[in-house]
Structure formats: structure tokens, C-alpha cells
Design a protein around this motif. Structure first.
Motif, PDB file in Angstrom:
ATOM      1  N   ASP A 148       0.839  -1.206   0.000  1.00 38.27           N
ATOM      2  CA  ASP A 148       0.000   0.000   0.000  1.00 38.27           C
ATOM      3  C   ASP A 148       0.869   1.250   0.000  1.00 38.27           C
ATOM      4  OD1 ASP A 148      -2.340  -1.461  -0.006  1.00 38.27           O
ATOM      5  OD2 ASP A 148      -2.633  -1.352   2.168  1.00 38.27           O
ATOM      6  N   GLN A 149       1.986   1.207   0.744  1.00 42.60           N
ATOM      7  CA  GLN A 149       2.886   2.364   0.780  1.00 42.60           C
ATOM      8  C   GLN A 149       3.682   2.499  -0.517  1.00 42.60           C
ATOM      9  OE1 GLN A 149       4.917   3.210   4.688  1.00 42.60           O
ATOM     10  NE2 GLN A 149       4.143   1.164   5.211  1.00 42.60           N
ATOM     11  N   ALA A 150       3.911   1.372  -1.195  1.00 44.98           N
ATOM     12  CA  ALA A 150       4.638   1.433  -2.469  1.00 44.98           C
ATOM     13  C   ALA A 150       3.761   1.982  -3.592  1.00 44.98           C
ATOM     14  CB  ALA A 150       5.143   0.043  -2.847  1.00 44.98           C
ATOM     15  N   ALA A 151       2.440   1.821  -3.471  1.00 40.85           N
ATOM     16  CA  ALA A 151       1.524   2.140  -4.578  1.00 40.85           C
ATOM     17  C   ALA A 151       1.643   3.574  -5.097  1.00 40.85           C
ATOM     18  CB  ALA A 151       0.099   1.824  -4.166  1.00 40.85           C
ATOM     19  N   PRO A 152       1.714   4.618  -4.234  1.00 42.67           N
ATOM     20  CA  PRO A 152       1.827   5.982  -4.787  1.00 42.67           C
ATOM     21  C   PRO A 152       3.144   6.213  -5.531  1.00 42.67           C
ATOM     22  CG  PRO A 152       1.150   6.018  -2.473  1.00 42.67           C
ATOM     23  CD  PRO A 152       1.620   4.633  -2.766  1.00 42.67           C
ATOM     24  N   LEU A 153       4.168   5.450  -5.181  1.00 45.03           N
ATOM     25  CA  LEU A 153       5.489   5.648  -5.771  1.00 45.03           C
ATOM     26  C   LEU A 153       5.696   4.789  -7.011  1.00 45.03           C
ATOM     27  CD1 LEU A 153       7.351   5.463  -2.346  1.00 45.03           C
ATOM     28  CD2 LEU A 153       7.029   7.541  -3.697  1.00 45.03           C
ATOM     29  N   LEU A 154       5.223   3.541  -6.946  1.00 44.04           N
ATOM     30  CA  LEU A 154       5.370   2.583  -8.052  1.00 44.04           C
ATOM     31  C   LEU A 154       4.032   1.865  -8.240  1.00 44.04           C
ATOM     32  CD1 LEU A 154       8.813   0.944  -7.088  1.00 44.04           C
ATOM     33  CD2 LEU A 154       8.432   2.719  -8.813  1.00 44.04           C
ATOM     34  N   PRO A 155       3.049   2.529  -8.821  1.00 44.25           N
ATOM     35  CA  PRO A 155       1.714   1.925  -8.892  1.00 44.25           C
ATOM     36  C   PRO A 155       1.678   0.603  -9.648  1.00 44.25           C
ATOM     37  CG  PRO A 155       1.847   3.955 -10.211  1.00 44.25           C
ATOM     38  CD  PRO A 155       3.068   3.896  -9.368  1.00 44.25           C
ATOM     39  N   SER A 156       2.421   0.476 -10.736  1.00 43.05           N
ATOM     40  CA  SER A 156       2.391  -0.762 -11.518  1.00 43.05           C
ATOM     41  C   SER A 156       3.035  -1.907 -10.742  1.00 43.05           C
ATOM     42  CB  SER A 156       3.097  -0.558 -12.855  1.00 43.05           C
ATOM     43  OG  SER A 156       2.387   0.357 -13.661  1.00 43.05           O
ATOM     44  N   SER A 157       4.177  -1.638 -10.111  1.00 38.72           N
ATOM     45  CA  SER A 157       4.845  -2.679  -9.337  1.00 38.72           C
ATOM     46  C   SER A 157       3.986  -3.119  -8.164  1.00 38.72           C
ATOM     47  CB  SER A 157       6.202  -2.183  -8.826  1.00 38.72           C
ATOM     48  OG  SER A 157       7.097  -2.003  -9.889  1.00 38.72           O
ATOM     49  N   ALA A 176      -8.871  -4.238 -10.180  1.00 43.64           N
ATOM     50  CA  ALA A 176      -7.754  -3.313 -10.403  1.00 43.64           C
ATOM     51  C   ALA A 176      -6.895  -3.770 -11.582  1.00 43.64           C
ATOM     52  CB  ALA A 176      -6.916  -3.201  -9.131  1.00 43.64           C
ATOM     53  N   LEU A 177      -6.649  -5.067 -11.671  1.00 43.11           N
ATOM     54  CA  LEU A 177      -5.878  -5.595 -12.796  1.00 43.11           C
ATOM     55  C   LEU A 177      -6.628  -5.414 -14.109  1.00 43.11           C
ATOM     56  CD1 LEU A 177      -4.533  -8.884 -11.168  1.00 43.11           C
ATOM     57  CD2 LEU A 177      -3.123  -6.980 -11.988  1.00 43.11           C
ATOM     58  N   ASP A 178      -7.918  -5.629 -14.078  1.00 45.85           N
ATOM     59  CA  ASP A 178      -8.730  -5.492 -15.290  1.00 45.85           C
ATOM     60  C   ASP A 178      -8.717  -4.048 -15.802  1.00 45.85           C
ATOM     61  OD1 ASP A 178     -10.480  -6.862 -17.179  1.00 45.85           O
ATOM     62  OD2 ASP A 178     -12.073  -5.581 -16.361  1.00 45.85           O
ATOM     63  N   ALA A 179      -8.684  -3.093 -14.872  1.00 44.82           N
ATOM     64  CA  ALA A 179      -8.721  -1.678 -15.257  1.00 44.82           C
ATOM     65  C   ALA A 179      -7.331  -1.111 -15.567  1.00 44.82           C
ATOM     66  CB  ALA A 179      -9.363  -0.869 -14.129  1.00 44.82           C
ATOM     67  N   TRP A 180      -6.300  -1.861 -15.314  1.00 45.00           N
ATOM     68  CA  TRP A 180      -4.917  -1.379 -15.460  1.00 45.00           C
ATOM     69  C   TRP A 180      -4.538  -1.238 -16.929  1.00 45.00           C
ATOM     70  CZ3 TRP A 180      -0.144  -4.977 -14.338  1.00 45.00           C
ATOM     71  CH2 TRP A 180       1.041  -4.242 -14.467  1.00 45.00           C
ATOM     72  N   ASP A 181      -4.191  -0.024 -17.327  1.00 40.41           N
ATOM     73  CA  ASP A 181      -3.671   0.208 -18.684  1.00 40.41           C
ATOM     74  C   ASP A 181      -2.162  -0.028 -18.633  1.00 40.41           C
ATOM     75  OD1 ASP A 181      -3.069   0.935 -21.239  1.00 40.41           O
ATOM     76  OD2 ASP A 181      -3.846   2.986 -21.103  1.00 40.41           O
ATOM     77  N   ALA A 182      -1.784  -1.299 -18.679  1.00 35.45           N
ATOM     78  CA  ALA A 182      -0.391  -1.676 -18.439  1.00 35.45           C
ATOM     79  C   ALA A 182       0.552  -1.082 -19.471  1.00 35.45           C
ATOM     80  CB  ALA A 182      -0.278  -3.194 -18.417  1.00 35.45           C
ATOM     81  N   ALA A 183       0.098  -0.986 -20.712  1.00 35.86           N
ATOM     82  CA  ALA A 183       0.970  -0.488 -21.776  1.00 35.86           C
ATOM     83  C   ALA A 183       1.290   0.991 -21.612  1.00 35.86           C
ATOM     84  CB  ALA A 183       0.326  -0.725 -23.132  1.00 35.86           C
ATOM     85  N   ALA A 184       0.484   1.704 -20.812  1.00 36.27           N
ATOM     86  CA  ALA A 184       0.686   3.143 -20.644  1.00 36.27           C
ATOM     87  C   ALA A 184       1.584   3.470 -19.456  1.00 36.27           C
ATOM     88  CB  ALA A 184      -0.665   3.831 -20.469  1.00 36.27           C
ATOM     89  N   THR A 185       2.132   2.471 -18.798  1.00 40.66           N
ATOM     90  CA  THR A 185       3.003   2.720 -17.647  1.00 40.66           C
ATOM     91  C   THR A 185       4.223   3.521 -18.089  1.00 40.66           C
ATOM     92  OG1 THR A 185       2.317   0.654 -16.609  1.00 40.66           O
ATOM     93  CG2 THR A 185       4.357   1.653 -15.813  1.00 40.66           C
ATOM     94  N   PRO A 186       4.469   4.694 -17.505  1.00 36.71           N
ATOM     95  CA  PRO A 186       5.631   5.491 -17.924  1.00 36.71           C
ATOM     96  C   PRO A 186       6.937   4.797 -17.557  1.00 36.71           C
ATOM     97  CG  PRO A 186       4.590   6.459 -15.987  1.00 36.71           C
ATOM     98  CD  PRO A 186       3.688   5.357 -16.435  1.00 36.71           C
ATOM     99  N   ARG A 187       7.916   4.970 -18.390  1.00 39.26           N
ATOM    100  CA  ARG A 187       9.223   4.368 -18.138  1.00 39.26           C
ATOM    101  C   ARG A 187       9.985   5.228 -17.134  1.00 39.26           C
ATOM    102  NH1 ARG A 187      11.833   0.476 -20.908  1.00 39.26           N
ATOM    103  NH2 ARG A 187      10.357   0.623 -22.647  1.00 39.26           N
ATOM    104  N   SER A 188      10.628   4.574 -16.170  1.00 36.44           N
ATOM    105  CA  SER A 188      11.365   5.299 -15.141  1.00 36.44           C
ATOM    106  C   SER A 188      12.645   5.882 -15.719  1.00 36.44           C
ATOM    107  CB  SER A 188      11.697   4.356 -13.979  1.00 36.44           C
ATOM    108  OG  SER A 188      12.547   5.008 -13.057  1.00 36.44           O
ATOM    109  N   ASP A 189      12.982   7.091 -15.250  1.00 36.15           N
ATOM    110  CA  ASP A 189      14.248   7.708 -15.640  1.00 36.15           C
ATOM    111  C   ASP A 189      15.417   7.152 -14.832  1.00 36.15           C
ATOM    112  OD1 ASP A 189      12.971   9.374 -17.466  1.00 36.15           O
ATOM    113  OD2 ASP A 189      12.598  10.920 -15.956  1.00 36.15           O
ATOM    114  N   VAL A 190      15.100   6.415 -13.780  1.00 39.39           N
ATOM    115  CA  VAL A 190      16.118   5.852 -12.898  1.00 39.39           C
ATOM    116  C   VAL A 190      16.358   4.404 -13.289  1.00 39.39           C
ATOM    117  CG1 VAL A 190      16.753   5.397 -10.498  1.00 39.39           C
ATOM    118  CG2 VAL A 190      15.333   7.383 -11.057  1.00 39.39           C
ATOM    119  N   SER A 191      17.610   4.000 -13.350  1.00 41.96           N
ATOM    120  CA  SER A 191      17.947   2.624 -13.710  1.00 41.96           C
ATOM    121  C   SER A 191      17.744   1.722 -12.495  1.00 41.96           C
ATOM    122  CB  SER A 191      19.397   2.536 -14.193  1.00 41.96           C
ATOM    123  OG  SER A 191      19.736   1.202 -14.481  1.00 41.96           O
TER     124      SER A 191
END
Length: 707
Positions: A455-464, A491-506
């Protein structure tokens, strides 16, 4: 030519501290695991013929000294100092005994002597590389010939041949081959510097050196091969384009003999997940060339990175690394692998010994961190945490994995993972900190705490956060409230997985999963649908089969589709059909780096299901093997550790093996001692079984019997 030689002499810049003071005693031989400097003295070459090459008598001293200096571990004795000494002492003729005595005065065990014949514009240069030690003197001879106007090319060729002769042990075969397969002396010197760094476990320097080698000579197949080696070990520094390195090496393989082409093909197969093919090729090489250090090392690495996905133990690799050290006692990388194997086996005495034998300047710091946490000393833990607070993000991430998997000290690994949430680190790493904490909490038997971390990770890494929420909801040993299960499915059904932005951090797990999110969404929906016995899971599996794009994604999608179908068959109480579906999946990771970074690419849930199905079908020995192989190197797989011990305890009871059953039940009690009520029944069962076996659960720490 004489003017050029003078320019070389005038412009020569010796490294600080590179020269041994005149009259210094010869240094004792270094320990086997170090790569100390070797000093070489080049003596004047007598010149014969028509007199046209007289200038080379001393000229070759300058040219060869310059070429040999900083070639791997070599450092040349300053030619000015050597020629000055010869002049002061009036030395005109230097026989081998006199040369050895003079070389020793400079602290050089190696020295070069030779002769030049110059006639009608043609040169023939002969040289001998002498090694003088307490065990006696030895010499190796090389010759080059050609036009006098190609002098510098001839001297470069002569240098390469001398360097090839210098490396004659079984562990230096590739170094000798390198000297014969590049026409560029700067490339060869960079390659030798890389080999030196590699032997000393200074992997960042090694990568830099091999990249310099291919920059000097883009056709240098072995330097490209060495760069690809680093892609095989994901915890090492990575070259700028490891996959390009492998491709370039393969393109240039026609420059190599069949033996070395096989090495390239085996490494390529291992990197691309074809573990069976890689193992077969390596075994073919060592069957014909039992002295091939590189093939033994490659075989060991293949077993380390791929065995778990084949239901085998990483510790099977021991024999290969021991063979490397038998052939090449100074091979630091093999020693580090054996340290890892010993830690997996719980052989702490051996692990400590191998750590002590590894160079302190090694870039690979994790064994010492594991040692600090395993010993349980407060000071060692605090010093390690203080070091990691200032360490790169990726090092902290790997340290948490190593400590968790090799010590099962989940609280210690959690303390390391928390460092990723420090204020000065990128927000994405804060999210990773919570994800790691979720898996560590669940490994300790606290699913409620794990869900709160996600739950705490969700605002930072919603897809993960969502993908791992789906993973937890599909775990067979967790009770999931129907409402929660439905919420995750929505939540999985509504997830637009392809639209997940790519992280600038490696960040390895984010980078790895980014392009796979659409596949993982379908898979998780399929798993949760199959869990309820709904035939709609078959439609989701069909969608996975239809995935197109990168071959790696297609392989992943098709294998996961088999997993969805197998779950549905298992849910419908058809274990034979379910097992047949799983056996159709290749379950090969197409890059070794995913072994530690992803529970999806390594098919952890499918391997667990396979073990369960084998157990249900009464194939107990095979089931034990698959349960035992589940948790060896990935922090993400630790959530299966206690449940796997519970299942192995049950099986060994059925097989009338009370000693092994006892050990496994005690591990369940030990690992989940502080578990939440949801998982207390498993601990109570293990404790009750121990009582029936006549053992108290609290009679000391359990040992993991492996099976």
C-alpha cells in the motif's frame, strides 16, 4: 628511425613507483590470490650483418621496455637506469648468468635478451624471455622478420609474441590466444589490464579495460567475449551494451578455432536461457580439454544461474569451480563462487576461509556483508549498514538480497532494504524499498504487514505494487478474502499496463518488467480467475498465446499461458493433466540477470505448482527436488521458503525418514516463529509433528538438509 627511437626515449613517462630501486632485494612471490607487479628488464641486443641496424642495439631496449610496460602485471625497468649501469660497469657482453644477476639487482625476475641481424634492408629479430627464480632459470624464444622500414610493426609483433609466451599456465589460455588474434598492441595491453583486474575481482576496472580493447581493435573477438561475460553475472558492473558485446563476439567467431567458437556459443546459449544446450557444450569442451579453465568456469556459472529453474540445486556447481581452482589456484572469481556455494550449504567455516583468501580490494563486497550479518555481531552489522548508507542504490538492493537468501536474517535484510528509502535517494527507490520489505515480511510469515508495505509502495510505483498485489493474491498457501480477491481482479482489469511510464532511474526490476506489464496483467488475471475454477481463465491464456513482439516476451507469455491452464486443471482436481501442461513450458530465463530480479521471468509460482503436483501424484523424490530448488538466490522467492520446508517435512515422514522430516519441521517453526495468526496453523502443524516425532521445537537451530 633513430630519431623516432630518441623521441620514444625522451617522451617516456614512467608511472610513479613503477621502478624498483637499484640494489633492492627481489620481492617474495605474492599469495596465490593477488596480482602483484612483475618487473622485466630488457638488455641490449647485439647486432650482426652489414651494419645498417647498429642503432638497434640500444634502441630495442627503449622500444621493448615501452611496449612491455603496463602490459597486464608487467612493469619495465627504466631503460635509462639499466643502460647507465651497464655503461658505468663497462659491461659489453652479457651472458645469461650475468643478465640474471643484473636483473636481480633491479628486482626483476623476468628479463629479455636477444639479437638482431640486419642485411640489405631486412631485419630478423630474435628474443628470449627469461624467468629467473629460486627454482631455476627458464627461457622462451620468439623471432620476427621483415623489412627495416616496418621496424615498429616488427617490434609490436615481437612484443605480442613475448607476452603470449609469458602466459603459459592453464588459466591463461585465452590470454595467449588474445596475443595471437589482435594486430593492435594497445588493444592487447588493454586486454591484459582487463585480465589482471578480473583476476583480482576488480570488475569495474576490468569492464573499462575490455571496452578500451575493443575501441582500439573492433575486430578483437576475445575482448568482446570478455565483455559479454559480465552480462552473465548481473551483480557485476555491466558494459555499456552487454548484448551487443555477445553479438559482436559471435560475428567474429570465424577468427577463432573451433574450441574457442564453442566457448562463445556456450556463453551465448547460457545468456539466452538455453541452459541445457550451454551445459552440453561446456561438458563437451572439458571432455576433450580437461585443462580448459574457461570452460569449467562457464559450466559452473551455467549451473548457478539456471539450475533452480530446472529443479536442481545451485550447489551442484561446486565440482566445476573446484576444478577451476585446481588448474588456476589464483582464480578469484571461482573462489567467490565457491564462497557462495559454501554459504548456501551452510558451510560457514569454508565460506569464512574463502572470504579471507579473496583480495580486500575486490569490487564484490557482498560475501563480507553476509558474513557480518551471519555472525550476528552488533558491530559488524552496524558497520555494514553505515557503509551501505553511502553506497549506490543498486549495491544496497543486492546486499538486501544476498543477506536475505544466504542468512534468512529477514530483519537484517529489512534494515538494509529500508536504506533505499533515505531522503537523498530517488523516489522510485523508495518504492522499491517498500516492495522488498513486503516480500521480507511475507517470508517471515506476516502477510498483513506485506500488504501494508505494498500500500505504501503504490503511490510511488503503482504498476509494481499492483503486480505484486496480484502475485500475493494468487499464492496457494495464503487465505484470501473473496472481496479482496475481487478488488485485485478489478484493479488488474482496469490497469492500462501499456501506458506505464518508463522510469528515468535505472532500477533492475522496473526496467525488466516495464515492457512485460501487459503480459503480466493477463497472466495475473488468469491466475486469479483459475483460482476460482472459472473457465474464463482459458480465454486469458489464449490472449497470452497471441502475444507478439520481442521474442523474449513471446516466450514468457506462452510459458505463463501454460501456467494458467495448469492451475485451472489443478483446481479441477486433475493433477496429471496439470503437470503435463507445465511440462510443455520451457521455463527458461532468456537472460541470466532476471534470475535474481523477477519472480515472473523465473516462473517461481509454476515451479511451486509443479512440486505440489508431483507430491499429489506420489512422485515424492521428484517433489522434494523441486521444493528444494525453489529458494536459492532470489529474495522474491523467499516467500516460499517456510511452506517448502513444511511440504518436505510431510514427504519425508511418508518416506519414513524422521531425521529429515524433523529438520524441515524445525525450520518452519524457526522461520515463522513471529508469524501473524493467518499462518499460525502451519507453525502449529509443524510443532505438533515434531512432538509426535519425539522432538521439542525449541531444541536449538535447525539445519537445512537440502532435500
Amino acid at each position: 628511425t633513430q630519431a623516432l627511437i630518441a623521441a620514444v626515449r625522451a617522451g617516456r613517462a614512467d608511472s610513479a613507483g613503477a621502478q624498483t630501486p637499484l640494489g633492492a632485494a627481489r620481492a617474495p612471490p605474492p599469495p596465490a590470490h593477488t596480482t602483484s607487479r612483475q618487473y622485466v628488464a630488457v638488455f641490449p641486443f647485439p647486432v650482426y650483418g652489414d651494419g645498417s641496424a647498429a642503432y638497434l642495439q640500444e634502441g630495442l631496449v627503449d622500444m621493448l621496455s615501452t611496449n612491455l610496460d603496463h602490459a597486464g602485471t608487467l612493469h619495465s625497468i627504466d631503460p635509462h637506469a639499466l643502460l647507465s649501469l651497464l655503461g658505468r660497469e663497462g659491461v659489453e657482453r652479457i651472458d645469461p648468468e650475468r643478465a640474471a644477476e643484473l636483473a636481480e639487482r633491479f628486482g626483476a625476475q623476468l628479463y629479455v635478451s636477444g639479437s638482431v641481424v640486419g642485411v640489405a634492408g631486412q631485419l630478423r629479430i630474435s628474443a628470449a624471455l627469461h624467468h629467473h627464480s629460486s627454482s631455476g632459470a627458464s627461457a622462451r624464444f620468439v623471432t620476427v622478420a621483415g623489412p627495416a622500414d616496418r621496424l615498429f610493426d616488427l617490434v609490436d609483433d615481437l612484443t605480442a609474441k613475448l607476452l603470449a609466451e609469458l602466459h603459459r599456465g592453464p588459466g591463461a589460455r585465452l590470454t595467449r590466444l588474445a596475443a595471437a588474434t589482435t594486430d593492435s598492441l594497445p588493444a592487447l595491453k588493454a586486454y591484459l589490464a582487463g585480465e589482471r583486474a578480473l583476476r583480482g575481482a576488480q570488475y569495474e576496472r576490468a569492464v573499462e579495460a575490455f571496452e578500451q580493447a575493443v575501441a582500439h581493435d573492433p575486430q578483437f573477438a576475445l575482448a568482446w567475449y570478455r565483455l559479454a561475460f559480465f552480462a552473465a553475472w548481473p551483480t557485476l558492473p555491466q558494459p555499456s551494451a552487454p548484448w551487443e558485446a555477445m553479438d559482436r563476439a559471435l560475428q567474429l567467431k570465424t577468427r577463432l578455432v573451433e574450441h574457442d567458437r564453442m566457448l562463445l556459443e556456450a556463453l551465448s546459449a547460457s545468456l539466452r536461457g538455453s541452459a541445457a544446450r550451454a551445459e552440453r557444450i561446456y561438458r563437451e569442451i572439458v571432455a576433450v580439454h580437461p585443462e580448459d579453465v574457461e570452460a569449467w568456469l562457464g559450466l559452473g556459472q551455467t549451473l548457478v544461474f539456471h539450475n533452480q529453474q530446472r529443479g536442481r540445486l545451485i550447489t551442484e556447481s561446486r565440482f566445476a569451480f573446484e576444478r577451476v581452482l585446481a588448474l588456476d589456484p589464483g582464480h578469484t572469481t571461482a573462489n567467490l563462487f565457491l564462497c557462495y556455494v559454501a554459504q548456501l550449504e551452510g558451510n560457514h567455516e569454508e565460506a569464512d576461509r574463502r572470504i579471507a583468501e579473496s583480495p580486500r580490494q575486490s569490487d564484490f563486497v557482498y560475501p563480507r556483508m553476509v558474513q557480518a550479518f551471519r555472525r550476528g555481531g552488533r558491530r559488524g552489522r552496524e558497520e555494514t549498514l553505515a557503509f551501505l548508507r553511502k553506497a549506490p542504490d543498486s549495491m544496497v538492493y543486492e546486499a538486501a538480497r544476498f543477506v536475505a537468501t544466504l542468512t534468512t536474517d529477514f530483519s537484517g535484510a529489512l534494515a538494509i532494504a529500508r536504506l533505499l528509502a533515505d531522503a537523498d535517494r530517488p523516489a522510485e527507490w523508495h518504492g522499491v524499498s517498500h516492495v522488498l520489505a513486503a516480500f521480507l515480511e511475507l517470508a517471515a510469515g506476516r502477510p498483513g504487514a506485506a500488504r501494508r508495505e505494498l500500500d505504501q509502495a503504490a503511490p510511488l510505483l503503482p504498476s509494481s505494487a499492483l503486480e505484486y498485489r496480484g502475485l500475493l493474491a494468487g499464492l496457494p498457501f495464503l487465505r484470501v478474502d473473496p472481496e479482496e480477491l475481487e478488488a485485485v481482479r478489478r484493479a488488474l482489469d482496469a490497469w492500462d499496463a501499456a501506458a506505464t511510464p518508463r522510469s528515468d532511474v535505472s532500477i533492475p526490476p522496473l526496467t525488466l518488467h516495464h515492457d512485460a506489464y501487459p503480459v503480466l496483467r493477463l497472466y495475473l488475471l488468469g491466475v486469479l480467475t483459475a483460482r476460482s475454477g472459472d473457465a474464463a481463465a482459458l480465454a486469458l491464456a489464449a490472449e497470452l498465446d497471441a502475444t507478439t513482439g520481442h521474442p523474449e516476451l513471446e516466450f514468457l507469455a506462452r510459458d505463463l499461458a501454460h501456467g494458467v491452464r495448469a492451475r485451472l486443471a489443478a483446481q479441477r482436481d486433475d493433477p496429471a493433466a496439470a503437470l503435463g501442461l507445465l511440462e510443455r513450458a520451457r521455463m527458461e530465463s532468456h537472460c541470466t540477470s532476471v534470475v535474481m530480479q523477477s519472480p515472473f521471468y523465473t516462473y517461481t509460482a509454476e515451479r511451486w505448482l509443479r512440486a505440489e503436483l508431483l507430491e499429489r501424484l506420489g512422485r515424492h523424490q521428484m517433489a522434494v527436488r523441486w521444493y528444494a530448488s525453489l529458494v536459492q538466490s532470489s529474495l522474491y522467492e523467499l516467500i516460499y521458503l517456510a511452506p517448502s520446508h513444511l511440504h518436505r517435512g510431510r514427504i519425508h515422514e511418508r518416506l519414513a525418514d524422521p531425521a529429515r522430516a524433523t529438520s524441515h519441521y524445525r525450520r518452519v517453526v524457526e522461520l515463522w516463529e513471529g508469524c501473524e495468526p493467518e499462518l499460525r496453523p502451519a507453525v502449529d502443524e509443524a510443532a505438533a509433528r515434531l512432538q509426535q516425532l519425539g522432538v521439542r521445537p525449541d531444541t536449538g537451530p535447525a539445519t537445512d538438509p537440502g532435500g
